[in-house]
Each structure stands twice: as C-alpha cells, then as structure tokens.
Write a protein that holds these residues in place. Structure first.
Motif, PDB file in Angstrom:
ATOM      1  N   SER A  29      14.598   2.662  -2.728  1.00 59.99           N
ATOM      2  CA  SER A  29      15.964   2.190  -2.959  1.00 59.99           C
ATOM      3  C   SER A  29      15.988   0.834  -3.652  1.00 59.99           C
ATOM      4  O   SER A  29      17.057   0.387  -4.073  1.00 59.99           O
ATOM      5  N   LEU A  30      14.846   0.181  -3.766  1.00 58.52           N
ATOM      6  CA  LEU A  30      14.792  -1.145  -4.383  1.00 58.52           C
ATOM      7  C   LEU A  30      14.386  -1.090  -5.846  1.00 58.52           C
ATOM      8  O   LEU A  30      14.370  -2.121  -6.517  1.00 58.52           O
ATOM      9  N   GLN A  31      14.069   0.078  -6.349  1.00 59.34           N
ATOM     10  CA  GLN A  31      13.542   0.192  -7.703  1.00 59.34           C
ATOM     11  C   GLN A  31      14.602  -0.208  -8.726  1.00 59.34           C
ATOM     12  O   GLN A  31      15.614   0.439  -8.900  1.00 59.34           O
ATOM     13  N   GLY A  32      14.365  -1.341  -9.414  1.00 59.38           N
ATOM     14  CA  GLY A  32      15.283  -1.842 -10.420  1.00 59.38           C
ATOM     15  C   GLY A  32      16.488  -2.563  -9.866  1.00 59.38           C
ATOM     16  O   GLY A  32      17.332  -3.041 -10.630  1.00 59.38           O
ATOM     17  N   ALA A  33      16.600  -2.688  -8.530  1.00 61.15           N
ATOM     18  CA  ALA A  33      17.812  -3.235  -7.926  1.00 61.15           C
ATOM     19  C   ALA A  33      17.825  -4.752  -7.863  1.00 61.15           C
ATOM     20  O   ALA A  33      18.897  -5.361  -7.747  1.00 61.15           O
ATOM     21  N   VAL A  34      16.653  -5.397  -7.916  1.00 63.00           N
ATOM     22  CA  VAL A  34      16.555  -6.857  -7.810  1.00 63.00           C
ATOM     23  C   VAL A  34      15.708  -7.368  -8.972  1.00 63.00           C
ATOM     24  O   VAL A  34      14.556  -6.952  -9.117  1.00 63.00           O
ATOM     25  N   PRO A  35      16.233  -8.256  -9.826  1.00 66.57           N
ATOM     26  CA  PRO A  35      15.416  -8.772 -10.925  1.00 66.57           C
ATOM     27  C   PRO A  35      14.216  -9.544 -10.390  1.00 66.57           C
ATOM     28  O   PRO A  35      14.339 -10.369  -9.488  1.00 66.57           O
ATOM     29  N   GLY A  36      13.053  -9.252 -10.948  1.00 64.06           N
ATOM     30  CA  GLY A  36      11.821  -9.888 -10.493  1.00 64.06           C
ATOM     31  C   GLY A  36      11.067  -9.093  -9.464  1.00 64.06           C
ATOM     32  O   GLY A  36       9.875  -9.339  -9.246  1.00 64.06           O
ATOM     33  N   LEU A  37      11.725  -8.135  -8.815  1.00 60.84           N
ATOM     34  CA  LEU A  37      11.068  -7.251  -7.849  1.00 60.84           C
ATOM     35  C   LEU A  37      10.740  -5.941  -8.565  1.00 60.84           C
ATOM     36  O   LEU A  37      11.638  -5.235  -9.011  1.00 60.84           O
ATOM     37  N   ASN A  38       9.462  -5.625  -8.672  1.00 64.23           N
ATOM     38  CA  ASN A  38       9.027  -4.470  -9.445  1.00 64.23           C
ATOM     39  C   ASN A  38       8.481  -3.393  -8.502  1.00 64.23           C
ATOM     40  O   ASN A  38       7.497  -3.621  -7.805  1.00 64.23           O
ATOM     41  N   ILE A  39       9.133  -2.246  -8.504  1.00 61.84           N
ATOM     42  CA  ILE A  39       8.772  -1.127  -7.640  1.00 61.84           C
ATOM     43  C   ILE A  39       8.332   0.039  -8.515  1.00 61.84           C
ATOM     44  O   ILE A  39       9.018   0.408  -9.468  1.00 61.84           O
ATOM     45  N   GLY A  40       7.177   0.615  -8.203  1.00 70.46           N
ATOM     46  CA  GLY A  40       6.652   1.728  -8.984  1.00 70.46           C
ATOM     47  C   GLY A  40       7.252   3.063  -8.579  1.00 70.46           C
ATOM     48  O   GLY A  40       8.142   3.138  -7.720  1.00 70.46           O
ATOM     49  N   GLN A  41       6.754   4.121  -9.193  1.00 68.06           N
ATOM     50  CA  GLN A  41       7.239   5.459  -8.919  1.00 68.06           C
ATOM     51  C   GLN A  41       6.464   6.090  -7.760  1.00 68.06           C
ATOM     52  O   GLN A  41       5.342   5.690  -7.446  1.00 68.06           O
ATOM     53  N   VAL A  42       7.069   7.084  -7.147  1.00 61.49           N
ATOM     54  CA  VAL A  42       6.438   7.870  -6.087  1.00 61.49           C
ATOM     55  C   VAL A  42       6.151   9.265  -6.630  1.00 61.49           C
ATOM     56  O   VAL A  42       7.041   9.909  -7.193  1.00 61.49           O
ATOM     57  N   THR A  43       4.912   9.728  -6.476  1.00 62.06           N
ATOM     58  CA  THR A  43       4.552  11.057  -6.985  1.00 62.06           C
ATOM     59  C   THR A  43       3.967  11.968  -5.908  1.00 62.06           C
ATOM     60  O   THR A  43       3.524  13.064  -6.210  1.00 62.06           O
ATOM     61  N   SER A  44       3.937  11.513  -4.656  1.00 65.69           N
ATOM     62  CA  SER A  44       3.468  12.370  -3.572  1.00 65.69           C
ATOM     63  C   SER A  44       4.355  12.159  -2.357  1.00 65.69           C
ATOM     64  O   SER A  44       4.999  11.118  -2.199  1.00 65.69           O
ATOM     65  N   ALA A  45       4.389  13.143  -1.489  1.00 62.09           N
ATOM     66  CA  ALA A  45       5.328  13.171  -0.377  1.00 62.09           C
ATOM     67  C   ALA A  45       5.102  11.999   0.572  1.00 62.09           C
ATOM     68  O   ALA A  45       3.987  11.770   1.041  1.00 62.09           O
ATOM     69  N   GLY A  46       6.191  11.257   0.847  1.00 65.28           N
ATOM     70  CA  GLY A  46       6.160  10.197   1.838  1.00 65.28           C
ATOM     71  C   GLY A  46       5.416   8.943   1.451  1.00 65.28           C
ATOM     72  O   GLY A  46       5.307   8.026   2.258  1.00 65.28           O
ATOM     73  N   SER A  47       4.909   8.867   0.233  1.00 68.29           N
ATOM     74  CA  SER A  47       4.073   7.720  -0.137  1.00 68.29           C
ATOM     75  C   SER A  47       4.917   6.493  -0.428  1.00 68.29           C
ATOM     76  O   SER A  47       6.115   6.576  -0.704  1.00 68.29           O
ATOM     77  N   THR A  48       4.267   5.320  -0.362  1.00 71.28           N
ATOM     78  CA  THR A  48       4.913   4.042  -0.645  1.00 71.28           C
ATOM     79  C   THR A  48       4.579   3.629  -2.072  1.00 71.28           C
ATOM     80  O   THR A  48       3.414   3.590  -2.445  1.00 71.28           O
ATOM     81  N   PRO A  49       5.579   3.315  -2.885  1.00 70.47           N
ATOM     82  CA  PRO A  49       5.289   2.921  -4.266  1.00 70.47           C
ATOM     83  C   PRO A  49       4.657   1.535  -4.329  1.00 70.47           C
ATOM     84  O   PRO A  49       4.664   0.781  -3.346  1.00 70.47           O
ATOM     85  N   SER A  50       4.109   1.197  -5.477  1.00 69.10           N
ATOM     86  CA  SER A  50       3.562  -0.142  -5.678  1.00 69.10           C
ATOM     87  C   SER A  50       4.688  -1.165  -5.658  1.00 69.10           C
ATOM     88  O   SER A  50       5.817  -0.893  -6.074  1.00 69.10           O
ATOM     89  N   ILE A  51       4.380  -2.373  -5.153  1.00 65.92           N
ATOM     90  CA  ILE A  51       5.380  -3.433  -5.025  1.00 65.92           C
ATOM     91  C   ILE A  51       4.781  -4.724  -5.553  1.00 65.92           C
ATOM     92  O   ILE A  51       3.665  -5.100  -5.191  1.00 65.92           O
ATOM     93  N   SER A  52       5.501  -5.414  -6.413  1.00 65.90           N
ATOM     94  CA  SER A  52       5.082  -6.737  -6.853  1.00 65.90           C
ATOM     95  C   SER A  52       6.322  -7.580  -7.118  1.00 65.90           C
ATOM     96  O   SER A  52       7.407  -7.061  -7.408  1.00 65.90           O
ATOM     97  N   ILE A  53       6.152  -8.897  -6.993  1.00 64.33           N
ATOM     98  CA  ILE A  53       7.241  -9.838  -7.235  1.00 64.33           C
ATOM     99  C   ILE A  53       6.742 -10.893  -8.211  1.00 64.33           C
ATOM    100  O   ILE A  53       5.755 -11.577  -7.952  1.00 64.33           O
ATOM    101  N   ARG A  54       7.395 -10.972  -9.351  1.00 66.91           N
ATOM    102  CA  ARG A  54       7.100 -11.989 -10.360  1.00 66.91           C
ATOM    103  C   ARG A  54       5.642 -11.966 -10.825  1.00 66.91           C
ATOM    104  O   ARG A  54       5.015 -13.007 -10.969  1.00 66.91           O
TER     105      ARG A  54
END
Length: 993
Positions: free
Chosen positions: A131-156
């Motif tokens: 739900s955070l993907q693209g929602a906050v500038p500077g917060l970068n959330i990757g895609q999910v390609t498998s069930a229940g997995s956590t996407p990559s997360i980085s800030i600045r």
C-alpha cells in the motif's frame, strides 16, 4: 422609526436552534464546536452529533472540528439546521508519530511524511507494504511476484556497500524484526516515514536507512461498541502473458539455429537441397548428429506438451476480516481476527495467514494509564514450486511422465532435470509470530512531567520440513529445521511539556536496552530404502547429519530531545543519542549521534497578516547524524571447521578448526551525516497544500571487505573505508480541484529524485598516478553511482557481407565499439560506462472522485530514466550449442538470422564476447483503481447498521513501457526464469454495526 424598531426586535429575538453535525459520509460527529460568530456563546455536539443553541435570525453559526473545514451558516428563519462538514486533508494528520512520541504537524522540523493508507485500504494487497508503493516521495517500494512476500524497501537511496540495507521498522513504538507479511493490513491505523537524518537520529545506530513507524488501531474514547466485517475475493493473472514456444514455433527455432546447414553459403539465402530438417534421420545436418538417433529422447515424436501451463495455476487472494472496537469512559479496546489466503501463479506458491490482535488502553486512575498492543500471526507456506527456469526451457516434444505415470527424472537425456522433481516433494513450512508491547504511563506530580515504561517482546518460531524421493541422486533425502527467535525491548521515557506565555517547551529523555537471541537445530538424512514416513523418521536414512547454532546480541542506548517554540513562529529541535552494540569491536562499542533542526512559521508573522491566500507556510532545516551497524561477528576472528587431517595411509579423516577471518578491534559504525531543507505550505483556504524537501546525505566509514596480501593467510578483512553521497529533491502536492456539496475531486501528486555517488573507496593508489583506484572487479567507481554499469558498448549486429569489423566478430554477433581505436578489443582498454541502474525520477498521481454515495480513486505510478539511466541488461543472445539445440525459449523472442537481418538479439555459432544489450526500464503504471458505493444512512438506520459499502478494485491494470519482457520494475526481460508481476481484480464488502 417604528418599522425599524420592530425589525430590530425581530432579529434580536433569540430562538432555540437544533440540528445534527455529520461528516461527508453522513456519520455523526461528536464533540464538534458551534459558536455564534463574534461571541463566546457556543455548544458542543453530543455522541449522536446533535446540538442545541439559542440564536437570533441575524446570528452566524461557526462550526469547527479537528480535521474538518470550518463552516459558517446564517440562521435566518431556520429552526433546524443540519450541517455536513468536509474533510480538511491538510489537518487529518495534524498529529504525527516522530519516534518515542508524537508531534503536531505544525511543530515538525524534520522530513516526516504520513502515508495515505486510507486511499489503498481496499486494494488487493496481502502485505501492508504494498500500500506504500509510490505513496510517499523518497520511499521506494518494489514489486511483489510471489504469494505473501515482502517487497524491497528503501528510503532516499542506498547508503551502504556491505552494511545493513534494511529500513528500520518500529511497530507501536517497538523495533520489529519479524516479517511484514505477518501483519494484518486491516489492523494499521497510520504509517509515518522518517526520512531525514534529524528525524531518524532518535534511533541512532540503526536508522541510517530510514525509519517506518507503524501504529495499529485502538478503540476511540467514548465510542460505542462497533463490529466491522470485511470480505473480499481477488483474482490474479500475469500483467504480460509470456509463454515458452509451442511445437511448431519450437521446431522453426531449432532450424533457425542451423541456418548454415539449411541454406548455402555465402549469403545463406539459397535453400540446401540436402537439408531434411533438424530431425533429419542422421543425415549430418544436425549440429550434433547423435541427437537424432532413434534411441535419443529428442527423436521426432508427436508431443506438444505445455510445461508452463502444467506448472502454473489460477491465482487468487481470499480475505476475511472481523474486528470489534469500542470504549467506556476509562477503557478502550480493539479485537481483530483475520484470515488471508493467497495462491500465486506458480503451482505450490501458496501463502496463508491467520492473525489475532488485542489492543487495550485503560485509565487506571486520573494520573495513571496502562495498555497493551499484542498480536499473534500464523503463516503457512507449504509446498515447493516446480523449477521456473526449467518450465521455460523444457522442450514441448518431451513429456514429464512415463507410461506408468511416474516422473521421468531427465526427460531430455541430459543433465537437465525434470522441473516437477522440485515440486513432487513433501514440504512443510510454518512461521509463527508473537508480539506484545505493554506500557505504563504516569503523570508525575510536577505539571507537564510524565514517565512511560515500554516493554516490548517479539517471538518467532520457524519450522521447515521436507523430503523428496528424487533427492540425493534419486536415493531420497529428508530434513527438518526448527529455529527460534526472541527479543525484548525496555524503554524508559521521561517527558516534559509546558507552555509559558509565548514559550512552548517540551523534552524527552530515553534510556533503553534490547536483547536478541536466536537458535536453530537441523537434521538431515539421505539414502532411504523407503521414504514413506518422509521427514518424520530420519533414522531410516543411510547418511545422517545434524547441526545447531545460536546467538545472543545486546544493545543499549540513551537519547535526549528538546523542542522549543517561541510565539508560534520559531521552532528549535535538538537531539543526541548514544548507542552501544555488543557486535562491534572492543575499541568501538559505542557512538554518539547528534542532530539539530530549525523551523520558521512564516505565515504567523505580522507582515503576513494581509496574505489571505496563504493559510500556512513553514520553512525548516535540519542537520544531523545517524548510524548503521555491522553484523554481530564482523569484527571478530572467526573459526571454521573442515576436514583437516588424515592419520596414516588409508586412515580416517579428522576434522579440525582454523581461523577464517582476521580480527579488527577498531571496526566501528558507519556514519551518515545529512542536511535537509524543506517547506510546508497550504494555500487558498487549504485548496492547495504540500511540501518540498531538498537533501544531501554523506555516509562515511563504510563497512567494506578490503583485500589484503595473501601472505597474511587471509585474502580480506572487514574495515571502515570509503564515502557515499546521496542527494535529491522530494515534492508532494495535494489539491481540491472541485469542492461542492455533491461532488469533490482531490488530486495528490508526488515527485522525487535521488542521485547516488561514490566519493571515496579504499584510498589506495596502486598505479602511482595520484588518483585513488576504482574497484573494477566489484563494479565500484569513484565519482559514479553504486549502480553504475561498466562494460563493452554494443554497436549493433554484424551483417553478412559486412567487412573490417574489429575483434573478429562474425555475422549475427554483436559488434563491440573499439573505444581506444587500436583495432583490437581488450578488456582493459575497451570497456566504458554504459549508464546506471538508478532512475532519474519517480512520480505518482492519485485522483479521488466522490459523487454522492460513490467514490472512485485512480492511482498512477511512474519511474523514469533517460538514455543512460534506469537501464538494465535485457539481452537474449543465443549461443548455439548442444544445450540450445534442445532447450526451449520464450515465444516471440526476436533473433538475428540471414532471413531476419533486423533481428534484435544476436546469434552466436560458437563462443565470443557478448557485450549484451541494455534497455530503458521507464514505465507508467495504472497501479491501483478503486470504486466504492456506500449505502444511504437512512436505509441503514432502519436495519441497525452503521456502515455498509461494496467495492471493486484493481491493481497493475495497465503498464506503458518500451521494455521487452516480463516487467520493467523487476528488470525481468524475455528470460525463461522471469517471474511475472500480477494483475489483480477484487470484489469486496465492508459492514459495520
């Protein structure tokens, strides 16, 4: 005069005015203030939003409530006045979480952003981070390609080379080290992101990568008990339908590789009359004639087996949630239960989460508050997937099962295994998470002084069991692994807050400690006569192995933060934190992390009094440091075990221990120092509001494994070298484009950039030219991005008849640019910088439309790069050999051949240098769509229902890109091992009573 006096008497006469105050959805607002304009006469709405006030026809009612726009209505002849307030989005997050406390938005001096999770609460997301993907500038959330997995997360951006890359997650004030897949997204009240170093400094040595603060829901004070039920069903399918070649295309592909047999030299356009096709009965036209022998599995047959279809499945998410919340005068509570089930696109990619949460807050006395936030989450991920790459390369002319229905281990007769061997297993995978935060808060006898004790505890049990009759060279193997993790956090927090005239003072003192422990035990066996009991009886295996491990690490910390505001115009914030970590070297156990910030509320200055168009304008600047800790054993001399001795000829092997790494008693924290300058504003009666931030972060003392002379007995040592800079701009704008009684249109646009640059590395100048050397083998270069791409430059494909091509390139192969013009292609002289993997900017746009009972939101997300940025290798060059002459590929892949000279990908008839082909990954994606209908309150009241809504939502519905292949964001091209991003369509219902 008599007429005028009578009119005055009429308008001066007071009458009782009654009515109801509601929000945009018609929900009553208790506690709203109604005041007669220009007076102190007023009233407050009750629990049902009702009010009563004495007023004359000439009076103006002024209605206010936190988080809503002020509304003024002239009484006139009305006796009953119902008023609907509109949300003021600029004030909805008036109080934000800042770490060890909260602050008013107007008092925040750092770069703190609150995610708009309300807009995505009905999106088909099994993981809250989606739900955070693209929602906050500077917060970068990757895609999910498998069930229940956590996407990559980085800030600045990336601030470390070998150090910890993880963003710090704080759940209800306690550091959370479990998987975010364990958290029920429906339990989340708010998510705040600390981006600048001044904001993150309160978490010191663990905050260099930024901090995400997650706050869960609780009961609202003086709220009647409410039960909320939500249910949804989502179907999933790949955003692009790439599949391996079917029979006819596959045979054409095999013949294409043999163009020098199928056609005659020199131009290879004249058919060879002796060519009988790839399966030409040992006629010598095959690259390897033995492949056409009658006994070979690749002999001609009538099969057209669809391996991909058999290895994939219909994908879905099924979610059912229920919660109860409410409060009395002294106690508030929330209890929730959740069940989420997801099946991914690949068979056995399954995820199930059962969760329970209990949050309680109680006023034990007028001066003592206690509470607990606790949850349990139980995830199930049983089943092994078939090999995704082998599903893509398996020939459609082959089948996985023999006549008896048994799996054929190697259908091709080569070393390539049957892709279903990996899924034909007994697999048991469970993860149980337990979390609790107990707190006690006391208002001390000194006014404004309070003490809070937090005790947080995480506990996790991981069980992974498996067995396969095809394992260990088809002798069968089985194993069990059980691991336990637990930690505790104790925080002692002392707070003081007072206002003395124009002086607003607050301070926070913290003393805390963390202890983490983990242990695991594993057992493995192979060589089974019978594997009917699977992993439940490992003693039946011929070879048995056991292993175990454990660790303990501790941290302690102290922090002081002071805030001062003068005359509601000038703000000063200062923070210092001291951290200690058991994993660091003997001489560097502790470090200090100071920060400071300034704020100036320009809109409150006297010279801005006549600027009616400007509602709020604040300038802020911050500077500070935070840290990044290394893994717990990096500074120590570690010992490994290996087969070391053999006693006598034919004797048994003895195991010995030896040092694997050197000690570094001075290994210390990475330090990130950052400067942030920003502005927050609200214009035109809050119709336009937003923020702008500009930052520069420099990370020094990078944790890096440096090469040392091997005569020491070691090749590397972990030490502190190098320096990285991250800089960028972040902009967030929200505007009420249309604001009327029946229709509203609100738009939020986010924009961010990040430039990453290596300033220093090892400081070594081996060639003596006075310039520090790059680490070419590691792909690290001074003055370039961490993600710089260095290699040979592709100059297109050589065509038949083309001459004087440098490097001995043959037709169909990629040409390489001769950078130094010496007529040769050498690794040292002809490689160059091709670009970088970092994007130029990220942007998103959220449009929300509301018309009566309908609500529609459209969210577009984009990542963009230029000709040399946000690029990735997307090369499908084909090297003809015995493997490619039976391996399948993705349908529609475009290769060069004499008959297809404009083919995109090279065809090599043997070995050769392959410079690769890079493509831009820029894209614009319609990421989230949600349409909701809320039923009328008048209808629901008769049914004793508070709220009822139905919704349809979609995710990843369209992607505009020039990238070829699976998805630009994941960087998967036309490869057979690529994993698809999923498109979702969801239908659901929300009910509250």
């Amino acid at each position: 005069m008599l007429f005028g006096l009578s009119v005055f008497s009429l308008f001066a006469q007071k009458t009782t005015i009654t009515g109801k105050i509601t929000d945009e959805a018609g929900i009553p607002i208790p506690g709203a203030n109604i005041v007669l304009k220009g007076t102190k006469t007023g009233a407050v709405t009750d629990f049902d939003g009702l009010y009563s006030i004495n007023a004359s026809p000439a009076d103006v009612l002024v209605v206010t409530y936190i988080g809503y726009l002020k509304k003024e209505i002239t009484v006139g002849s009305q006796k009953n006045i119902n008023i609907q307030l509109q949300n003021d989005i600029s004030k909805l997050d008036e109080v934000v979480v800042v770490g060890y406390g909260t602050q008013k938005r107007t008092d925040v001096t750092g770069a703190v952003a609150r995610a708009n999770i309300e807009a995505f609460k009905e999106a088909p997301n099994a993981n809250v981070v989606q739900s955070l993907q693209g929602a906050v500038p500077g917060l970068n959330i990757g895609q999910v390609t498998s069930a229940g997995s956590t996407p990559s997360i980085s800030i600045r951006g990336q601030v470390s080379l070998n150090g910890n890359q993880d963003v710090l997650i704080v759940l209800d004030g306690i550091q959370y080290n479990g998987s975010l897949s364990s958290i029920n997204p429906n339990d989340i009240e708010s998510i705040d992101v600390l981006k600048d170093v001044s904001s993150t400094a309160v978490y010191g040595a663990q905050a260099a990568n930024g901090v995400i603060l997650i706050t869960t829901k609780g009961g609202k004070r003086n709220q009647k008990a409410k039960i909320t039920v939500s249910s949804s069903y989502t179907t999933l399918q790949p955003t692009v339908d790439l599949r391996p070649m079917k029979r006819d295309e596959y045979i054409d592909y095999l013949n294409m590789q043999l163009y020098d047999f199928e056609f005659l030299a020199p131009d290879y356009t004249t058919p060879n009359p002796d060519y009988e096709g790839y399966f030409g009965n040992n006629s010598g036209v095959n690259y390897n004639p033995n492949l056409a022998s009658p006994d070979d599995p690749l002999s001609f047959n009538d099969n057209d087996y669809d391996w991909w279809e058999e290895g994939t499945q219909n994908s879905f998410i099924r979610e059912n949630l229920i919660s109860a919340a409410g409060s009395s005068e002294k106690i508030s509570y929330l209890i929730s239960l959740g069940l989420t089930e997801q099946e991914g696109i690949i068979k056995n990619d399954n995820f199930s989460r059962k969760s329970i949460r209990v949050n309680l807050d109680a006023d034990a006395t007028d001066w003592w508050k206690i509470g607990i936030q606790t949850f349990g989450s139980f995830t199930k991920q049983d089943g092994d997937e078939p090999s995704l790459n082998r599903l893509g390369i398996s020939s459609p002319l082959l089948v996985p099962y023999d006549e008896n229905g048994d799996l054929i281990p190697t259908p091709s007769g080569t070393v390539e295994l049957n892709p279903f061997l990996g899924s034909n297993t007994q697999d048991y995978e469970r993860h149980d998470y337990f979390f609790a935060n107990l707190y006690s808060e006391i208002q001390l006898p000194i006014k404004g002084l309070s003490y809070r004790l937090n005790f947080g505890n995480n506990y996790r049990i991981d069980k992974t069991y498996g067995s396969s009759i095809y394992g260990a060279g088809e002798t069968g193997d089985a194993g069990k692994n059980v691991s336990f993790y637990k930690d505790y956090t104790i925080d002692n927090i002392l707070k003081y807050a007072r206002v003395f005239g124009k002086h607003d003072i607050s301070a926070t003192l913290l003393y805390g400690a963390i202890e983490r422990k983990g242990e695991s035990t594993n057992a493995y066996a192979s060589g089974f006569d019978r594997l009917s009991l699977g992993y439940n009886d490992l003693s039946l295996g011929t070879i048995q192995e056991v292993g175990s491990s454990a660790f303990t690490e501790t941290l302690n910390y102290q922090m002081a933060r002071a805030n001062y505001k003068f005359d509601n115009r000038y703000i000063l914030t200062g923070t210092i934190r001291r951290d200690g970590f058991s994993g660091f070297a003997a001489n560097q156990k502790t470090a200090y992390f100071p920060s400071g910030a300034l704020g100036w509320i320009v809109s409150n200055e006297s010279f801005m009094e006549n600027a009616d168009w400007l509602n709020n304008f604040k300038l802020r600047a911050s500077y500070g440091t935070s840290g990044n800790q290394t893994s717990r054993y990096s500074s120590l001399a570690r010992v490994g075990t290996r087969a070391a001795y053999v006693f006598g000829d034919g004797g048994t092997t003895a195991f010995g221990q030896e040092l694997n790494s050197l000690e570094n008693s001075d290994l210390r924290w990475e330090i990130t120092t950052g400067l942030n300058v920003g502005a927050d504003f609200s214009l035109f009666t809050s119709r336009l509001r937003g923020s702008v931030d500009v930052y520069r972060n420099i990370t020094d003392d990078l944790l890096f494994s440096v090469r040392i002379p091997y005569l020491t007995g070691f090749s590397n040592i972990q030490t502190n070298v190098g320096k990285i800079k991250n800089s960028g701009v972040e902009v967030s704008l929200t505007g009420d484009i249309v604001r009327s009684d029946n229709f509203t249109w609100t738009a939020t646009a986010n924009f961010s950039t990040n430039k990453n640059e290596i300033l220093e590395l090892t400081g070594v100048d081996e060639d003596g030219d006075g310039v520090e050397d790059d680490l070419i083998q590691s792909g690290l270069f001074i003055g370039k991005s961490i993600n710089a791409i260095y290699g040979y430059e592709n100059d297109g494909i050589m065509q038949i008849g083309e001459e004087n091509v440098v490097g001995g390139i043959r037709p169909g192969e990629y040409k390489i640019v001769d950078q130094n013009g010496d007529g040769e292609i050498t690794q040292a002289d002809d490689r160059t910088f091709l670009g970088k993997g970092d994007p130029d900017f990220r942007a998103s746009l959220l449009n929300t439309f509301k018309y009566k009972n309908f609500s529609l939101s459209l969210f577009f997300n984009a990542i963009q790069g230029g000709s040399d940025s946000y690029i990735a290798r997307n090369d499908n060059a084909l090297f003809r050999n015995a493997n490619t002459l039976y391996q399948n590929k993705i349908s529609g892949t475009d290769w060069w051949s004499p008959q297809n000279p404009d083919g995109l990908n090279a065809l090599y008839l043997g070995g050769g240098l392959n410079p690769g082909r890079y493509e831009n990954r820029s894209f614009v994606r319609l990421q989230d769509v949600n349409l909701r209908y809320s039923f009328d309150k008048s209808l629901l009241e008769s049914l004793s229902i508070d709220e009822l809504s139905v919704f349809v939502s979609g995710k990843n519905l369209a992607t505009w890109t020039d990238w070829r292949g699976w998805d630009p964001e994941t960087g998967s091209g036309m490869s057979t091992g690529g994993r698809p991003v999923l498109q979702a369509l969801s239908l659901g219902i929300n009910l509250t009573f």
